[in-house]
Design a protein around this motif. Structure first.
Motif, PDB file in Angstrom:
ATOM      1  N   UNK A 108      60.984  10.171  16.754  1.00 25.15           N
ATOM      2  CA  UNK A 108      60.511  10.242  18.144  1.00 25.15           C
ATOM      3  C   UNK A 108      59.293   9.358  18.377  1.00 25.15           C
ATOM      4  N   UNK A 109      58.448   9.198  17.386  1.00 25.03           N
ATOM      5  CA  UNK A 109      57.324   8.270  17.552  1.00 25.03           C
ATOM      6  C   UNK A 109      57.826   6.842  17.712  1.00 25.03           C
ATOM      7  N   UNK A 110      58.815   6.460  16.914  1.00 25.33           N
ATOM      8  CA  UNK A 110      59.388   5.111  17.033  1.00 25.33           C
ATOM      9  C   UNK A 110      60.065   4.926  18.390  1.00 25.33           C
ATOM     10  N   UNK A 111      60.801   5.933  18.825  1.00 33.38           N
ATOM     11  CA  UNK A 111      61.483   5.860  20.112  1.00 33.38           C
ATOM     12  C   UNK A 111      60.470   5.745  21.253  1.00 33.38           C
ATOM     13  N   UNK A 112      59.455   6.576  21.229  1.00 33.30           N
ATOM     14  CA  UNK A 112      58.414   6.559  22.253  1.00 33.30           C
ATOM     15  C   UNK A 112      57.744   5.176  22.325  1.00 33.30           C
ATOM     16  N   UNK A 113      57.379   4.639  21.176  1.00 32.81           N
ATOM     17  CA  UNK A 113      56.735   3.324  21.132  1.00 32.81           C
ATOM     18  C   UNK A 113      57.676   2.233  21.632  1.00 32.81           C
ATOM     19  N   UNK A 114      58.943   2.300  21.262  1.00 34.62           N
ATOM     20  CA  UNK A 114      59.912   1.295  21.707  1.00 34.62           C
ATOM     21  C   UNK A 114      60.101   1.348  23.226  1.00 34.62           C
ATOM     22  N   UNK A 115      60.176   2.546  23.778  1.00 37.30           N
ATOM     23  CA  UNK A 115      60.307   2.680  25.235  1.00 37.30           C
ATOM     24  C   UNK A 115      59.084   2.109  25.940  1.00 37.30           C
ATOM     25  N   UNK A 116      57.904   2.425  25.440  1.00 41.05           N
ATOM     26  CA  UNK A 116      56.680   1.903  26.049  1.00 41.05           C
ATOM     27  C   UNK A 116      56.582   0.384  25.940  1.00 41.05           C
ATOM     28  N   UNK A 117      56.995  -0.167  24.800  1.00 36.32           N
ATOM     29  CA  UNK A 117      56.996  -1.634  24.653  1.00 36.32           C
ATOM     30  C   UNK A 117      57.878  -2.296  25.694  1.00 36.32           C
TER      31      UNK A 117
END
Length: 177
Positions: A36-45
């Protein structure tokens, strides 16, 4: 659907009723610090405004009004089902609200099955059945039946089963230039 395709779809609507593009629902103990941290960061990017509840420990008996507003104010919900997602009434209540918004407001719901078989969520078997054995002793059957309906409905939606994808996380986070 890769994240690059999703970001185009999520960004294409300019609906002013939505404060957030994405509401991210997950059990922190299972996926925080990884998926979920990776997903959250990818969405924000990708410029996708994403709500993630950073509370490590839930306090109180009911979902806070702030969290309900965040769900209602989101265009899309990504639900990351994991082995222990159903063990918490908090996340199950959150799921019921998400599925209600899907039905009444047209919220797009995208399930991700992380380290759990979609059929375990759909049929309430495996670790989900174990969680419900405890819930059914503590809560009224009306409450637990609502949770079960929400789980079945969400598990029947098109989403991602990371158990069956080779390099599952890499495929989810694939971002085109």
């Amino acid at each position: 659907m890769a994240l690059s395709n999703f970001s185009h779809e999520a960004s294409s609507s300019s609906d002013s009723n939505h404060v957030w593009k994405v509401f991210l629902s997950f059990r922190g103990e299972d996926t925080r610090g990884s998926f979920t941290d990776h997903l959250y960061e990818a969405l924000n990017r990708r410029g996708i405004r994403t709500f993630r509840d950073d509370e490590e420990l839930r306090r109180g008996e009911e979902i806070s009004s702030e969290l309900l507003k965040a769900i209602e104010g989101s265009k899309v919900a990504i639900i990351v089902f994991s082995r222990n997602y159903a063990s918490s009434r908090w996340w199950l209540d959150e799921l019921v609200k998400i599925m209600d918004c899907s039905r009444t407001n047209g919220m797009l719901v995208l399930p991700v099955f992380y380290d759990i078989d979609p059929s375990d969520v759909r049929n309430q078997s495996g670790t989900v059945a174990e969680a419900f054995a405890g819930h059914e002793m503590r809560f009224q059957s009306e409450k637990t039946e609502g949770w079960k309906r929400a789980l079945r409905h969400a598990a029947n939606l098109s989403g991602w089963d990371l158990q069956t994808l080779a390099n599952g996380e890499k495929k989810i986070f694939k971002v085109s230039s």
